[in-house]
Motif scaffolding. Structure first.
Motif, PDB file in Angstrom:
ATOM      1  N   PRO A 100      -3.262 -10.402   9.704  1.00 12.94           N
ATOM      2  CA  PRO A 100      -2.112 -11.299   9.860  1.00 12.94           C
ATOM      3  C   PRO A 100      -1.887 -12.159   8.618  1.00 12.94           C
ATOM      4  CG  PRO A 100      -3.486 -11.322  11.821  1.00 12.94           C
ATOM      5  CD  PRO A 100      -4.240 -10.534  10.768  1.00 12.94           C
ATOM      6  N   GLY A 101      -0.625 -12.265   8.230  1.00 11.40           N
ATOM      7  CA  GLY A 101      -0.262 -13.052   7.054  1.00 11.40           C
ATOM      8  C   GLY A 101      -0.252 -12.260   5.768  1.00 11.40           C
ATOM      9  N   ALA A 102      -0.856 -11.073   5.748  1.00 11.72           N
ATOM     10  CA  ALA A 102      -0.882 -10.240   4.544  1.00 11.72           C
ATOM     11  C   ALA A 102       0.308  -9.281   4.560  1.00 11.72           C
ATOM     12  CB  ALA A 102      -2.181  -9.452   4.455  1.00 11.72           C
ATOM     13  N   PHE A 103       0.846  -9.024   3.371  1.00 13.37           N
ATOM     14  CA  PHE A 103       1.939  -8.078   3.210  1.00 13.37           C
ATOM     15  C   PHE A 103       1.518  -7.022   2.208  1.00 13.37           C
ATOM     16  CE2 PHE A 103       3.898 -11.593   5.163  1.00 13.37           C
ATOM     17  CZ  PHE A 103       4.991 -11.105   5.849  1.00 13.37           C
ATOM     18  N   GLU A 104       1.886  -5.771   2.474  1.00 11.03           N
ATOM     19  CA  GLU A 104       1.546  -4.648   1.608  1.00 11.03           C
ATOM     20  C   GLU A 104       2.826  -3.950   1.181  1.00 11.03           C
ATOM     21  OE1 GLU A 104      -0.994  -3.102   4.586  1.00 11.03           O
ATOM     22  OE2 GLU A 104      -2.785  -3.903   3.626  1.00 11.03           O
ATOM     23  N   TYR A 105       2.720  -3.124   0.139  1.00 13.41           N
ATOM     24  CA  TYR A 105       3.924  -2.613  -0.504  1.00 13.41           C
ATOM     25  C   TYR A 105       3.838  -1.124  -0.803  1.00 13.41           C
ATOM     26  CZ  TYR A 105       4.653  -7.550  -0.875  1.00 13.41           C
ATOM     27  OH  TYR A 105       4.805  -8.864  -0.549  1.00 13.41           O
ATOM     28  N   ALA A 106       5.016  -0.493  -0.825  1.00 18.53           N
ATOM     29  CA  ALA A 106       5.135   0.921  -1.165  1.00 18.53           C
ATOM     30  C   ALA A 106       6.444   1.120  -1.911  1.00 18.53           C
ATOM     31  CB  ALA A 106       5.105   1.784   0.094  1.00 18.53           C
ATOM     32  N   VAL A 107       6.493   2.195  -2.682  1.00 17.82           N
ATOM     33  CA  VAL A 107       7.724   2.618  -3.336  1.00 17.82           C
ATOM     34  C   VAL A 107       8.297   3.763  -2.514  1.00 17.82           C
ATOM     35  CG1 VAL A 107       8.746   3.664  -5.399  1.00 17.82           C
ATOM     36  CG2 VAL A 107       6.927   1.969  -5.638  1.00 17.82           C
ATOM     37  N   ALA A 108       9.575   3.663  -2.159  1.00 19.20           N
ATOM     38  CA  ALA A 108      10.279   4.734  -1.451  1.00 19.20           C
ATOM     39  C   ALA A 108      11.316   5.297  -2.409  1.00 19.20           C
ATOM     40  CB  ALA A 108      10.937   4.201  -0.186  1.00 19.20           C
ATOM     41  N   HIS A 109      11.155   6.563  -2.745  1.00 17.72           N
ATOM     42  CA  HIS A 109      12.084   7.237  -3.654  1.00 17.72           C
ATOM     43  C   HIS A 109      13.027   8.103  -2.826  1.00 17.72           C
ATOM     44  CE1 HIS A 109      13.661   9.164  -7.198  1.00 17.72           C
ATOM     45  NE2 HIS A 109      13.406  10.345  -6.664  1.00 17.72           N
ATOM     46  N   ARG A 110      14.317   7.851  -2.951  1.00 20.32           N
ATOM     47  CA  ARG A 110      15.315   8.624  -2.210  1.00 20.32           C
ATOM     48  C   ARG A 110      15.437  10.003  -2.829  1.00 20.32           C
ATOM     49  NH1 ARG A 110      20.831   9.614  -2.574  1.00 20.32           N
ATOM     50  NH2 ARG A 110      21.858   9.887  -0.562  1.00 20.32           N
ATOM     51  N   LEU A 111      15.119  11.034  -2.040  1.00 21.44           N
ATOM     52  CA  LEU A 111      15.206  12.422  -2.493  1.00 21.44           C
ATOM     53  C   LEU A 111      16.569  13.025  -2.162  1.00 21.44           C
ATOM     54  CD1 LEU A 111      11.671  13.599  -1.325  1.00 21.44           C
ATOM     55  CD2 LEU A 111      12.366  12.957  -3.647  1.00 21.44           C
ATOM     56  N   ALA A 112      17.103  12.636  -1.013  1.00 21.18           N
ATOM     57  CA  ALA A 112      18.407  13.089  -0.534  1.00 21.18           C
ATOM     58  C   ALA A 112      18.841  12.099   0.532  1.00 21.18           C
ATOM     59  CB  ALA A 112      18.311  14.503   0.054  1.00 21.18           C
ATOM     60  N   ASP A 113      20.049  12.229   1.032  1.00 19.87           N
ATOM     61  CA  ASP A 113      20.517  11.318   2.053  1.00 19.87           C
ATOM     62  C   ASP A 113      19.578  11.357   3.256  1.00 19.87           C
ATOM     63  OD1 ASP A 113      22.248   9.436   3.168  1.00 19.87           O
ATOM     64  OD2 ASP A 113      23.450  10.983   4.169  1.00 19.87           O
ATOM     65  N   GLY A 114      18.939  10.226   3.565  1.00 23.23           N
ATOM     66  CA  GLY A 114      18.034  10.131   4.711  1.00 23.23           C
ATOM     67  C   GLY A 114      16.656  10.717   4.491  1.00 23.23           C
TER      68      GLY A 114
END
Length: 181
Positions: A100-114
């Motif tokens: 609780p209280g911690a936030f984590e991160y990721a990169v999302a690369h759009r390959l195509a619509d959706g």
């Protein structure tokens, strides 16, 4: 282990307590908007050896601040927000379910619509000088950050090094059922 990596990376979505993940003690990216609509039905896959595997579905609903888990799998990803980054990339900010209280991160690369490839932001993708300058070690984090500038530096490093890894996330239309395994 790969399913944990996907859950961590998922809209991402960084693994909770996974060594090497960049985290923060509060949201570094405030002011989230419902960039993907009011409700999301997502299909998650792990990526390994050039193939997508281990399908799992979940539904999330925008609550005014983030997408909250409503039903389906992926209980480890209780809530997340999606923020524009660079080009066809987004940063996913996830509230760590087990910390609780911690936030984590990721990169999302759009390959195509959706369709998105999602990779946990990992301190090991950055050079030693960047890690030394930006990572704060704590009892429960190997790389705690505090600013958007720090997050973006690690996101760029992960984006350059993690091609073809992480997870695949598909946005489904309502009423689409899980594929057979």
């Amino acid at each position: 282990m790969r399913r944990q990596i996907l859950r961590a990376a998922c809209v991402a979505l960084c693994v909770l307590s996974f060594s090497g993940c960049v985290d923060s003690s509060g949201p570094v990216l405030p002011g989230a908007r419902a960039l993907l609509g009011q409700q999301l039905r997502l299909q998650f896959y792990t990526l390994h050896n050039g193939a997508a595997d281990e399908p799992e579905q979940a539904t999330y609903k925008w609550d005014g601040a983030h997408y909250a888990h409503v039903s389906g799998g992926m209980e480890d990803v209780g809530s997340f927000s999606v923020h524009p980054f660079e080009g066809a990339n987004f940063i996913v900010q996830t509230a760590a379910a087990k910390r609780p209280g911690a936030f984590e991160y990721a990169v999302a690369h759009r390959l195509a619509d959706g369709v998105y490839q999602v990779v946990a932001i990992d301190e090991d993708d950055a050079g030693p000088s960047l890690r030394a300058r930006y990572c704060k070690r704590t009892d429960d984090a190997s790389c705690r950050i505090e600013t958007r500038k720090q997050l973006f530096a690690f996101a760029r490093a992960t984006g350059q090094r993690r091609k073809g890894q992480g997870g695949l996330v598909l946005r489904l239309a309502d009423g689409v059922s899980e594929p057979s395994r």
